[in-house]
Design a protein around this motif. Sequence first.
Motif, short mmCIF file in Angstrom:
data_model
loop_
_atom_site.label_atom_id
_atom_site.label_comp_id
_atom_site.label_asym_id
_atom_site.label_seq_id
_atom_site.Cartn_x
_atom_site.Cartn_y
_atom_site.Cartn_z
N THR A 19 0.83 -1.20 0.00
CA THR A 19 0.00 0.00 0.00
C THR A 19 0.87 1.25 0.00
OG1 THR A 19 -0.11 0.34 2.40
CG2 THR A 19 -1.67 -1.24 1.43
N ARG A 20 0.29 2.33 -0.49
CA ARG A 20 0.91 3.64 -0.31
C ARG A 20 0.77 4.04 1.15
NH1 ARG A 20 2.60 6.48 -4.46
NH2 ARG A 20 2.18 5.72 -6.56
N PRO A 21 1.52 5.04 1.62
CA PRO A 21 1.44 5.42 3.03
C PRO A 21 0.01 5.68 3.50
CG PRO A 21 3.31 6.51 2.02
CD PRO A 21 2.57 5.81 0.91
N VAL A 22 -0.37 5.05 4.61
CA VAL A 22 -1.70 5.16 5.19
C VAL A 22 -1.56 5.84 6.55
CG1 VAL A 22 -3.68 3.88 6.09
CG2 VAL A 22 -2.48 3.06 4.05
N GLN A 23 -2.38 6.87 6.79
CA GLN A 23 -2.31 7.58 8.06
C GLN A 23 -3.39 7.09 9.01
OE1 GLN A 23 -1.92 11.87 7.86
NE2 GLN A 23 -2.70 12.14 9.93
N LEU A 80 2.08 7.07 10.32
CA LEU A 80 2.03 6.69 8.90
C LEU A 80 2.51 5.24 8.74
CD1 LEU A 80 3.36 9.76 6.87
CD2 LEU A 80 1.09 8.75 6.72
N HIS A 81 1.78 4.48 7.94
CA HIS A 81 2.11 3.07 7.72
C HIS A 81 2.31 2.81 6.23
CE1 HIS A 81 -0.01 2.09 11.66
NE2 HIS A 81 -0.65 3.18 11.29
N ILE A 82 3.31 2.01 5.91
CA ILE A 82 3.34 1.32 4.62
C ILE A 82 3.04 -0.14 4.94
CG2 ILE A 82 4.75 0.52 2.69
CD1 ILE A 82 6.30 3.10 2.84
N ILE A 83 2.07 -0.71 4.24
CA ILE A 83 1.58 -2.04 4.60
C ILE A 83 1.84 -3.02 3.45
CG2 ILE A 83 -0.41 -3.38 5.37
CD1 ILE A 83 -1.70 -0.63 6.08
N LYS A 84 2.35 -4.18 3.81
CA LYS A 84 2.51 -5.27 2.87
C LYS A 84 1.50 -6.36 3.25
CE LYS A 84 5.91 -8.68 1.24
NZ LYS A 84 7.27 -9.22 1.46
N VAL A 85 0.54 -6.61 2.37
CA VAL A 85 -0.49 -7.62 2.63
C VAL A 85 0.06 -8.98 2.22
CG1 VAL A 85 -2.84 -8.34 2.15
CG2 VAL A 85 -2.28 -5.90 2.18
N THR A 86 0.05 -9.93 3.16
CA THR A 86 0.66 -11.23 2.86
C THR A 86 -0.33 -12.38 2.78
OG1 THR A 86 1.16 -11.44 5.23
CG2 THR A 86 2.90 -10.60 3.83
#
Length: 701
Positions: free
Chosen positions: A428-432, A437-443
């Motif tokens: 994902t792009r940065p999520v607030q 702020l998060h960058i998320i990798k969905v596994t």
Amino acid sequence: MAVMTSLRDKTHIILYALLAAFLALIVFEWGMNFSGFSGKKGSAAGKVNGKEVPYARYEEIYKEFSENFRRSNPGADMSPETELGLQEQAWNVLVDQTLLEEQFEKYGISVQDSEIVASLDGDNPPMVIRQNFVDPATGTIDRARLDAARRDLKNKDMWLQIEDIVRRELKVSKLIRALQTMVHVSDRELDAVVKREYTRFSASFISVPLGFAGPDSKFPVKADEIQKYYDSHKELLKQPASRKADYVFFPLVPSAKDSSVVRTELEALRTEFGTTKNDSDYVKVQSDRPSGVNVQYSRADFSPAAGAVVFNSANAKPGSIIGPVADNGYYRLLKVSKVVTGEPVARASHILLQFNPASREDVAKVRERMVEIYRKLQSGESFEALAKQYSQDSGSAVKGGDIGWFGRKSVVPEFAEAVFSSRPGALTRPVQTKFGLHIIKVTGFDQNNLVCSEVVRLIRPSTETVESARRLATAFQMQAKDQGFDKSAISEKLPVAKTGEFGKHTPIAAVGFNDKINAFAFKAAEGDLSEVIETEKGFYVMRLTGKNDTGYRLLDDDLKKRITAELVREKKEAALEKQLASLSAKPGATLETIAAGNKAFSIVKADDIRWTDGYIPGYGIDRPLVEAISGMKSGLLSRPVKTTGGYALVRLDKRVLAGGVDMKEAKAGILPNLLRAKQEQFFAEYFASVRKSAAIEDLRP
């Protein structure tokens, strides 16, 4: 209207809050023993404004809390930490009861026997009656059952106790009514609130962050300024007597052998568990979690490693016995009855960067760093490596950012939306969120659920493991007596931790409630070394490093740092306000001329600004700024107004009352909520003042 909206549907909350001191601890059951239990008969648990509060009453309240804990946590052991926590709750209830009794005397509040009878017979009976005599089918009081209970001679002593509870509830109701007469809403106040509620504002402003005043080094703080601030705010720093200590901890960690023993025990139960016809009785006898019967589980209910075993296609089928599976300090033996489809769960990793949302500078800096990390990920750098390097979520960073499996409702909405709208493998792009702020990798995603009964065993340290840790602690304690605490810790390469300040009946940071540590700390002299202190978690050897019996927080290094930061902030605010006041006071000054004269300034223009929630479209939430805007005259350049993160120069361009609003109807709708809001604020401040001004002596051992 934000403050009023938060109070909607809370008509009884004030009454319940006041009654909590009397009724929250009562879990009424016919046949309960109300007689208390033996304790320090004739002694006092403490004094409130010079009045002794009986130890027997303190023990009675504590007993109610303890029994309620056991009813709510069947089969759970009550740890020393839990026990001390309940003791502290009981003490606070006792203090609140005593203070409320003083208020009854102050306002001349009493209740006659006839009032109690009338309340029991009335349409709105007391809470203790409503809780226990409501007919679940109709939602009304079961009068026949209530009358039968009142006539039953076996309940005579119990009814005396109930009447005492009812008497107190009626007194509290009278006290509330007495205090309510002190609170009112004027027509002018109501008119102002309604107008602000339904007005939309258009404004232009230059928002200047605090950092514009210059670096912190430009605003030095002297020692006498710190002392002056401390002296002038000392009343806010009241605290009970406290202690500080250093300690070396020898944890009780189950050994591989301990783990193997538990695993072997559960392996021996596999066949028997698989063939038993009554899972409920079997689990009650064999499991450390007696409620684990026909429970629906998803992967989110297990650690990732345990979930991988449980949801393996070969295991996840009706009739299977799975395990024993190691899972977060337990072994779990599961008996599958059904495989069903449930709500989806996801597994993800993230990189978290935190920031101060009130500082636009900080937000901008963190966003810039996050963009840099995102670019590195797109260029092929390892997510796990970058998470370990940058993520400020310490719990997941060490695992390469992995946070395991979770359901949509177990994470904040923004995080859930980003994950559950993605696909496996997505970045994902940065999520607030409120955390940063998060960058998320969905596994991964999964919807498989298993309905199981399970036997669970906690992996506990064996006697051998406990004795081994005890020997290590004893050897260190003896060495520390001979050679000194610090020298011994260094020679044995043992980390020394600090408790921070703690009170006699308060939890200790990273330790929790512990009566043995408290007993040592409040009897020892500064510098004294403890004996080996045994707890459920392990063994402590402590050295007392500080005593404070002044009744106030000491001006130590940590407090000096906090005061220094506060004084620096105040100086920067004053400097920034002065700078902006100078700019706005120049002849012919406008927002446009001020912005043109400084490249760091930019004008924000916004319409549809709402006082109700402090929201400025295209800018964000800034309640102080919106509050200031709502009180301005149109077309004029303001003096500097305080914002969440600094100061601003503002021009109110327009205010418009929302169309189609019936002001009379709006006032009628808002008045009750505004009155309740004022009453709640008044009650909170009133009783906080009563408690703060009370002389409270805690004489418990």
